[in-house]
Design a protein around this motif. Structure first.
Motif, mmCIF file in Angstrom:
data_model
loop_
_atom_site.group_PDB
_atom_site.id
_atom_site.type_symbol
_atom_site.label_atom_id
_atom_site.label_comp_id
_atom_site.label_asym_id
_atom_site.label_seq_id
_atom_site.Cartn_x
_atom_site.Cartn_y
_atom_site.Cartn_z
ATOM 1 N N VAL A 205 -5.122 -2.074 6.483
ATOM 2 C CA VAL A 205 -4.083 -1.269 5.835
ATOM 3 C C VAL A 205 -4.555 0.184 5.813
ATOM 4 N N VAL A 345 -1.225 -8.428 1.578
ATOM 5 C CA VAL A 345 -0.940 -7.041 1.969
ATOM 6 C C VAL A 345 0.096 -6.393 1.042
ATOM 7 N N ALA A 368 0.374 -1.320 6.932
ATOM 8 C CA ALA A 368 -0.510 -2.147 7.760
ATOM 9 C C ALA A 368 -0.446 -1.639 9.194
#
Ligand code: GLA
Length: 381
Positions: A205, A345, A368
Protein backbone atom coordinates in the motif's frame (compact mmCIF):
# COMPACT_ATOMS: atom_id res chain seq x y z
CA UNK A 1 -10.84 6.07 -20.28
CA UNK A 2 -7.46 4.32 -19.94
CA UNK A 3 -4.29 6.36 -20.38
CA UNK A 4 -3.52 4.37 -23.52
CA UNK A 5 -6.86 5.43 -25.01
CA UNK A 6 -6.44 9.02 -23.85
CA UNK A 7 -3.05 9.52 -25.49
CA UNK A 8 -4.20 7.69 -28.62
CA UNK A 9 -7.29 9.83 -29.15
CA UNK A 10 -5.42 13.03 -28.25
CA UNK A 11 -2.79 12.06 -30.84
CA UNK A 12 -5.46 11.68 -33.54
CA UNK A 13 -6.96 15.08 -32.69
CA UNK A 14 -3.58 16.79 -32.74
CA UNK A 15 -1.89 15.16 -35.72
CA UNK A 16 -4.89 14.09 -37.84
CA UNK A 17 -3.97 10.41 -38.22
CA UNK A 18 -3.64 7.42 -35.85
CA UNK A 19 -0.35 6.87 -33.97
CA UNK A 20 1.90 3.98 -34.99
CA UNK A 21 3.24 3.06 -31.55
CA UNK A 22 2.43 3.15 -27.85
CA UNK A 23 5.33 3.39 -25.40
CA UNK A 24 4.95 3.17 -21.63
CA UNK A 25 7.26 3.14 -18.63
CA UNK A 26 6.27 2.66 -14.98
CA UNK A 27 7.00 4.41 -11.69
CA UNK A 28 8.23 2.35 -8.75
CA UNK A 29 8.19 1.74 -5.03
CA UNK A 30 11.27 0.46 -3.27
CA UNK A 31 10.55 -2.31 -0.75
CA UNK A 32 13.95 -2.00 0.94
CA UNK A 33 17.52 -0.95 0.11
CA UNK A 34 17.36 2.85 0.47
CA UNK A 35 20.28 5.17 -0.26
CA UNK A 36 22.37 2.12 -1.11
CA UNK A 37 22.39 2.33 -4.92
CA UNK A 38 25.06 5.04 -5.20
CA UNK A 39 27.24 2.99 -2.84
CA UNK A 40 27.15 0.06 -5.30
CA UNK A 41 24.78 -1.78 -2.93
CA UNK A 42 21.56 -3.77 -3.12
CA UNK A 43 18.02 -2.49 -3.72
CA UNK A 44 14.68 -4.31 -3.88
CA UNK A 45 12.20 -2.17 -5.83
CA UNK A 46 9.15 -3.11 -7.86
CA UNK A 47 7.73 -1.28 -10.87
CA UNK A 48 4.10 -0.34 -10.18
CA UNK A 49 0.87 -0.20 -12.14
CA UNK A 50 1.20 3.55 -12.67
CA UNK A 51 3.06 4.72 -15.73
CA UNK A 52 3.75 7.34 -18.36
CA UNK A 53 2.29 6.56 -21.79
CA UNK A 54 3.25 8.04 -25.16
CA UNK A 55 1.30 7.57 -28.40
CA UNK A 56 3.68 8.34 -31.24
CA UNK A 57 4.70 7.97 -34.86
CA UNK A 58 8.08 8.39 -36.56
CA UNK A 59 8.91 11.57 -38.50
CA UNK A 60 11.07 11.84 -41.55
CA UNK A 61 13.18 14.69 -40.10
CA UNK A 62 15.28 15.04 -36.97
CA UNK A 63 12.63 16.73 -34.82
CA UNK A 64 10.83 15.39 -31.78
CA UNK A 65 7.49 17.07 -31.13
CA UNK A 66 5.89 15.86 -27.91
CA UNK A 67 2.77 17.21 -26.25
CA UNK A 68 2.15 16.60 -22.54
CA UNK A 69 -1.52 16.34 -21.58
CA UNK A 70 -0.63 16.67 -17.89
CA UNK A 71 1.26 19.95 -18.26
CA UNK A 72 -0.57 21.10 -21.40
CA UNK A 73 2.75 22.13 -22.92
CA UNK A 74 4.71 21.02 -25.95
CA UNK A 75 8.36 20.24 -26.50
CA UNK A 76 9.85 20.75 -29.95
CA UNK A 77 13.39 19.44 -30.08
CA UNK A 78 15.90 19.47 -32.93
CA UNK A 79 18.03 16.34 -32.51
CA UNK A 80 20.85 17.94 -34.50
CA UNK A 81 21.06 20.89 -32.07
CA UNK A 82 20.34 19.87 -28.50
CA UNK A 83 20.49 22.83 -26.14
CA UNK A 84 19.52 23.34 -22.52
CA UNK A 85 16.37 25.37 -21.98
CA UNK A 86 15.60 24.97 -18.25
CA UNK A 87 11.92 24.49 -19.10
CA UNK A 88 10.91 21.55 -16.91
CA UNK A 89 9.94 18.18 -18.36
CA UNK A 90 11.30 18.79 -21.91
CA UNK A 91 14.78 18.82 -20.36
CA UNK A 92 14.36 15.10 -19.63
CA UNK A 93 13.48 14.47 -23.27
CA UNK A 94 16.56 16.39 -24.45
CA UNK A 95 18.71 14.70 -21.81
CA UNK A 96 17.72 11.23 -22.97
CA UNK A 97 18.27 12.18 -26.62
CA UNK A 98 21.69 13.58 -25.69
CA UNK A 99 22.73 10.47 -23.71
CA UNK A 100 21.59 8.11 -26.49
CA UNK A 101 23.51 10.13 -29.07
CA UNK A 102 26.58 10.21 -26.82
CA UNK A 103 26.40 6.40 -26.94
CA UNK A 104 26.54 6.65 -30.76
CA UNK A 105 22.96 5.52 -31.30
CA UNK A 106 21.65 7.16 -34.48
CA UNK A 107 18.27 8.69 -33.60
CA UNK A 108 15.27 9.39 -35.80
CA UNK A 109 12.63 12.03 -35.09
CA UNK A 110 9.08 11.32 -33.87
CA UNK A 111 5.95 13.08 -32.70
CA UNK A 112 3.69 12.10 -29.88
CA UNK A 113 1.26 12.80 -27.06
CA UNK A 114 2.07 11.86 -23.49
CA UNK A 115 0.14 11.44 -20.21
CA UNK A 116 0.80 9.63 -16.95
CA UNK A 117 -0.61 8.65 -13.58
CA UNK A 118 2.64 8.51 -11.58
CA UNK A 119 2.11 11.41 -9.15
CA UNK A 120 4.73 14.01 -10.04
CA UNK A 121 7.37 14.73 -7.42
CA UNK A 122 5.95 12.24 -4.90
CA UNK A 123 9.00 9.99 -4.79
CA UNK A 124 7.57 7.28 -7.05
CA UNK A 125 10.07 8.05 -9.83
CA UNK A 126 7.95 10.02 -12.25
CA UNK A 127 11.16 11.35 -13.82
CA UNK A 128 12.64 7.90 -14.41
CA UNK A 129 9.29 6.84 -15.94
CA UNK A 130 9.46 9.84 -18.27
CA UNK A 131 13.08 9.06 -19.23
CA UNK A 132 12.36 5.41 -19.94
CA UNK A 133 9.14 6.08 -21.88
CA UNK A 134 11.08 8.52 -24.06
CA UNK A 135 13.94 6.03 -24.44
CA UNK A 136 11.43 3.36 -25.52
CA UNK A 137 9.98 5.77 -28.09
CA UNK A 138 13.45 6.51 -29.51
CA UNK A 139 14.29 2.81 -29.55
CA UNK A 140 11.13 1.91 -31.44
CA UNK A 141 11.53 4.53 -34.18
CA UNK A 142 15.32 4.33 -34.43
CA UNK A 143 15.44 0.52 -34.20
CA UNK A 144 18.43 0.09 -31.90
CA UNK A 145 18.53 -2.92 -29.61
CA UNK A 146 16.73 -2.65 -26.24
CA UNK A 147 18.98 -3.76 -23.44
CA UNK A 148 17.36 -2.76 -20.17
CA UNK A 149 20.53 -2.27 -18.11
CA UNK A 150 22.37 -0.37 -20.87
CA UNK A 151 19.41 1.95 -21.48
CA UNK A 152 18.96 2.45 -17.72
CA UNK A 153 22.59 3.58 -17.48
CA UNK A 154 22.06 6.06 -20.32
CA UNK A 155 18.86 7.39 -18.73
CA UNK A 156 20.70 7.89 -15.45
CA UNK A 157 23.45 9.68 -17.37
CA UNK A 158 20.79 11.99 -18.80
CA UNK A 159 19.58 12.77 -15.29
CA UNK A 160 23.08 13.15 -13.79
CA UNK A 161 24.76 15.10 -16.55
CA UNK A 162 21.98 16.85 -18.50
CA UNK A 163 19.35 17.52 -15.82
CA UNK A 164 21.96 17.81 -13.05
CA UNK A 165 20.41 15.48 -10.43
CA UNK A 166 23.08 13.16 -9.03
CA UNK A 167 20.81 10.12 -8.49
CA UNK A 168 21.85 6.46 -8.41
CA UNK A 169 20.74 3.75 -10.85
CA UNK A 170 17.75 2.24 -8.99
CA UNK A 171 14.86 4.20 -10.48
CA UNK A 172 15.95 3.97 -14.11
CA UNK A 173 16.86 0.31 -13.72
CA UNK A 174 13.52 -0.80 -12.26
CA UNK A 175 11.53 1.29 -14.73
CA UNK A 176 13.51 -0.36 -17.55
CA UNK A 177 13.70 -3.91 -16.24
CA UNK A 178 10.65 -4.43 -13.98
CA UNK A 179 8.83 -7.75 -14.20
CA UNK A 180 5.08 -8.16 -13.83
CA UNK A 181 4.16 -9.88 -10.58
CA UNK A 182 7.61 -9.51 -9.03
CA UNK A 183 9.98 -7.19 -7.25
CA UNK A 184 13.63 -7.22 -8.38
CA UNK A 185 16.71 -7.60 -6.22
CA UNK A 186 19.25 -5.45 -8.05
CA UNK A 187 22.97 -5.52 -7.44
CA UNK A 188 23.78 -1.90 -8.23
CA UNK A 189 27.42 -2.72 -8.97
CA UNK A 190 26.90 -5.40 -11.62
CA UNK A 191 23.25 -4.57 -12.43
CA UNK A 192 22.48 -8.29 -12.10
CA UNK A 193 18.83 -8.76 -11.18
CA UNK A 194 16.85 -11.50 -9.53
CA UNK A 195 13.05 -11.77 -9.55
CA UNK A 196 11.59 -11.85 -6.06
CA UNK A 197 7.79 -12.17 -5.78
CA UNK A 198 5.86 -10.64 -2.88
CA UNK A 199 4.96 -13.12 -0.13
CA UNK A 200 1.57 -14.79 -0.79
CA UNK A 201 -1.53 -12.79 0.14
CA UNK A 202 0.42 -9.62 0.85
CA UNK A 203 -0.09 -6.29 -0.86
CA UNK A 204 1.97 -3.09 -0.98
CA UNK A 205 0.00 0.00 0.00
CA UNK A 206 1.40 3.39 -1.03
CA UNK A 207 0.89 6.07 1.62
CA UNK A 208 1.47 9.47 0.07
CA UNK A 209 2.03 12.12 2.74
CA UNK A 210 1.24 14.76 0.09
CA UNK A 211 4.23 16.72 1.42
CA UNK A 212 6.73 17.79 -1.22
CA UNK A 213 9.98 19.27 -0.06
CA UNK A 214 11.93 21.68 -2.21
CA UNK A 215 15.74 21.67 -2.27
CA UNK A 216 15.76 17.88 -2.20
CA UNK A 217 18.58 17.78 -4.72
CA UNK A 218 21.08 19.49 -2.46
CA UNK A 219 20.14 17.37 0.58
CA UNK A 220 20.38 14.23 -1.57
CA UNK A 221 23.75 15.25 -2.96
CA UNK A 222 25.01 15.81 0.59
CA UNK A 223 24.01 12.23 1.54
CA UNK A 224 25.86 10.98 -1.47
CA UNK A 225 28.99 13.04 -0.79
CA UNK A 226 29.11 11.78 2.82
CA UNK A 227 28.78 8.14 1.75
CA UNK A 228 31.60 8.66 -0.75
CA UNK A 229 33.73 10.32 1.92
CA UNK A 230 33.11 7.36 4.27
CA UNK A 231 34.15 4.92 1.52
CA UNK A 232 37.40 6.87 1.06
CA UNK A 233 37.94 6.71 4.83
CA UNK A 234 37.65 2.93 4.70
CA UNK A 235 39.91 2.78 1.65
CA UNK A 236 37.31 1.03 -0.51
CA UNK A 237 35.64 1.83 -3.82
CA UNK A 238 32.18 2.12 -2.25
CA UNK A 239 30.45 1.38 1.06
CA UNK A 240 29.24 -1.86 -0.50
CA UNK A 241 32.72 -3.18 0.26
CA UNK A 242 32.52 -2.63 4.02
CA UNK A 243 31.18 -5.53 6.12
CA UNK A 244 29.02 -4.91 9.19
CA UNK A 245 31.61 -6.67 11.34
CA UNK A 246 34.54 -4.53 10.16
CA UNK A 247 32.64 -1.25 10.49
CA UNK A 248 32.55 -0.66 14.25
CA UNK A 249 36.29 -1.00 14.78
CA UNK A 250 37.27 1.71 12.30
CA UNK A 251 34.88 4.62 12.68
CA UNK A 252 36.60 6.81 15.27
CA UNK A 253 37.70 9.59 12.91
CA UNK A 254 34.41 9.82 11.03
CA UNK A 255 32.26 12.84 11.84
CA UNK A 256 28.95 11.90 13.55
CA UNK A 257 26.40 12.18 10.74
CA UNK A 258 28.77 10.70 8.17
CA UNK A 259 29.41 7.74 10.48
CA UNK A 260 25.72 7.15 11.10
CA UNK A 261 24.91 7.44 7.40
CA UNK A 262 27.63 4.91 6.60
CA UNK A 263 26.25 2.62 9.31
CA UNK A 264 22.81 2.84 7.70
CA UNK A 265 24.13 1.90 4.26
CA UNK A 266 26.10 -1.07 5.55
CA UNK A 267 23.18 -2.38 7.62
CA UNK A 268 20.71 -1.69 4.81
CA UNK A 269 22.68 -3.79 2.34
CA UNK A 270 22.50 -6.73 4.74
CA UNK A 271 18.78 -6.11 5.35
CA UNK A 272 18.07 -6.03 1.62
CA UNK A 273 19.67 -9.42 1.06
CA UNK A 274 17.83 -10.79 4.09
CA UNK A 275 14.56 -9.33 2.77
CA UNK A 276 14.99 -11.03 -0.59
CA UNK A 277 15.59 -14.33 1.21
CA UNK A 278 12.48 -13.80 3.37
CA UNK A 279 10.40 -13.08 0.27
CA UNK A 280 11.69 -16.16 -1.53
CA UNK A 281 10.66 -18.15 1.56
CA UNK A 282 7.20 -16.50 1.43
CA UNK A 283 7.76 -14.98 4.88
CA UNK A 284 5.77 -11.73 5.09
CA UNK A 285 6.35 -11.38 8.85
CA UNK A 286 10.13 -11.37 8.43
CA UNK A 287 9.98 -8.99 5.48
CA UNK A 288 7.87 -6.63 7.60
CA UNK A 289 10.40 -6.73 10.46
CA UNK A 290 13.19 -5.82 8.03
CA UNK A 291 11.14 -3.01 6.48
CA UNK A 292 10.55 -1.58 9.95
CA UNK A 293 14.25 -1.75 10.77
CA UNK A 294 15.03 -0.01 7.47
CA UNK A 295 12.70 2.88 8.27
CA UNK A 296 14.05 3.26 11.80
CA UNK A 297 17.58 3.41 10.42
CA UNK A 298 16.58 6.00 7.78
CA UNK A 299 14.91 8.05 10.51
CA UNK A 300 17.57 7.83 13.24
CA UNK A 301 20.86 7.22 11.42
CA UNK A 302 20.46 8.42 7.86
CA UNK A 303 18.14 11.29 8.89
CA UNK A 304 15.97 11.56 5.78
CA UNK A 305 12.56 10.90 7.30
CA UNK A 306 10.07 13.60 8.27
CA UNK A 307 7.29 13.95 10.86
CA UNK A 308 4.72 13.35 8.14
CA UNK A 309 6.37 10.12 6.95
CA UNK A 310 6.85 8.94 10.55
CA UNK A 311 3.16 9.59 11.29
CA UNK A 312 2.11 7.38 8.35
CA UNK A 313 4.57 4.64 9.26
CA UNK A 314 3.68 4.65 12.97
CA UNK A 315 -0.03 4.46 12.25
CA UNK A 316 0.35 1.67 9.70
CA UNK A 317 2.43 -0.38 12.13
CA UNK A 318 -0.33 -0.20 14.74
CA UNK A 319 -2.90 -1.77 12.40
CA UNK A 320 -3.78 -5.47 12.51
CA UNK A 321 -2.78 -7.04 9.20
CA UNK A 322 0.18 -4.71 8.62
CA UNK A 323 3.48 -6.62 8.49
CA UNK A 324 5.72 -3.55 8.35
CA UNK A 325 6.02 0.00 6.99
CA UNK A 326 8.75 2.37 5.88
CA UNK A 327 9.43 5.46 3.82
CA UNK A 328 10.22 4.70 0.17
CA UNK A 329 12.56 6.58 -2.16
CA UNK A 330 14.89 9.40 -1.17
CA UNK A 331 12.86 10.61 1.85
CA UNK A 332 12.46 14.31 2.80
CA UNK A 333 8.69 13.96 2.11
CA UNK A 334 6.76 12.04 -0.52
CA UNK A 335 5.62 8.50 0.12
CA UNK A 336 5.85 5.64 2.60
CA UNK A 337 4.71 2.08 1.95
CA UNK A 338 3.12 -0.62 4.09
CA UNK A 339 3.13 -4.36 3.53
CA UNK A 340 -0.41 -5.44 4.32
CA UNK A 341 -2.34 -8.71 4.42
CA UNK A 342 -4.62 -8.78 1.38
CA UNK A 343 -7.85 -9.01 3.38
CA UNK A 344 -6.86 -6.09 5.64
CA UNK A 345 -6.11 -3.48 2.96
CA UNK A 346 -9.44 -1.65 3.27
CA UNK A 347 -9.22 -1.39 7.06
CA UNK A 348 -5.58 -0.31 7.07
CA UNK A 349 -6.20 2.38 4.44
CA UNK A 350 -9.18 3.74 6.40
CA UNK A 351 -7.39 3.73 9.76
CA UNK A 352 -4.14 5.31 8.52
CA UNK A 353 -6.06 7.97 6.59
CA UNK A 354 -7.95 8.89 9.76
CA UNK A 355 -4.87 8.80 12.04
CA UNK A 356 -2.80 10.90 9.65
CA UNK A 357 -5.43 13.59 9.46
CA UNK A 358 -5.72 13.65 13.25
CA UNK A 359 -1.95 13.81 13.72
CA UNK A 360 -1.10 16.37 11.04
CA UNK A 361 -4.30 18.10 9.99
CA UNK A 362 -3.48 17.05 6.40
CA UNK A 363 -5.06 14.54 4.05
CA UNK A 364 -2.90 11.62 2.87
CA UNK A 365 -3.57 9.60 -0.28
CA UNK A 366 -3.42 5.82 0.12
CA UNK A 367 -3.78 3.11 -2.50
CA UNK A 368 -2.69 -0.47 -3.13
CA UNK A 369 -0.28 -1.09 -6.01
CA UNK A 370 0.71 -4.16 -8.00
CA UNK A 371 4.13 -5.20 -9.35
CA UNK A 372 4.17 -4.29 -13.05
CA UNK A 373 6.38 -4.85 -16.08
CA UNK A 374 9.15 -2.45 -17.05
CA UNK A 375 9.18 -0.11 -20.04
CA UNK A 376 7.49 -1.52 -23.13
CA UNK A 377 6.43 -0.51 -26.60
CA UNK A 378 3.66 -1.86 -28.74
CA UNK A 379 3.00 -1.44 -32.42
CA UNK A 380 -0.52 -0.30 -33.31
CA UNK A 381 -0.27 -1.29 -36.96
C1 GLA B 1 16.12 8.48 -5.27
C2 GLA B 1 17.25 8.25 -6.27
C3 GLA B 1 17.69 6.78 -6.26
C4 GLA B 1 17.98 6.30 -4.84
C5 GLA B 1 16.86 6.69 -3.88
C6 GLA B 1 17.21 6.39 -2.45
O1 GLA B 1 14.98 7.78 -5.67
O2 GLA B 1 16.82 8.59 -7.58
O3 GLA B 1 18.81 6.63 -7.10
O4 GLA B 1 19.22 6.78 -4.40
O5 GLA B 1 16.53 8.05 -3.97
O6 GLA B 1 17.31 5.02 -2.26
Amino acid sequence: MSLADRVTSAYVLRFGHPPALLARAPGRVNLIGEHTDYSDGFVLPMAIDRAIWIALAPRSDLRVVLHSLDFDTRADVDLARLEHADDGWPEYLRGVAWALQEADLPLRGWQGVMAGDVPIGSGLSSSAALELAVARAFQAVSAFKWEAAAVARLARRAENEWVGMNCGIMDQMISAAGVEGSALLIDCRSLATRQVPLPPESVVVVMDSMTRRGLVDSAYNECRAQCEAAARHFGVKALRDVEEAGFAARTAQLEGLTRRRARHVIGENARSLAAAAAMLAGDAEQLGILMNASHDSLRDDFEVSTDALNALVDSARRQPGCFGARLTGAGFGGCAIALVREDAVGDVVAAVTRDYEEATGQAATLYACQPAAGASVMSLA
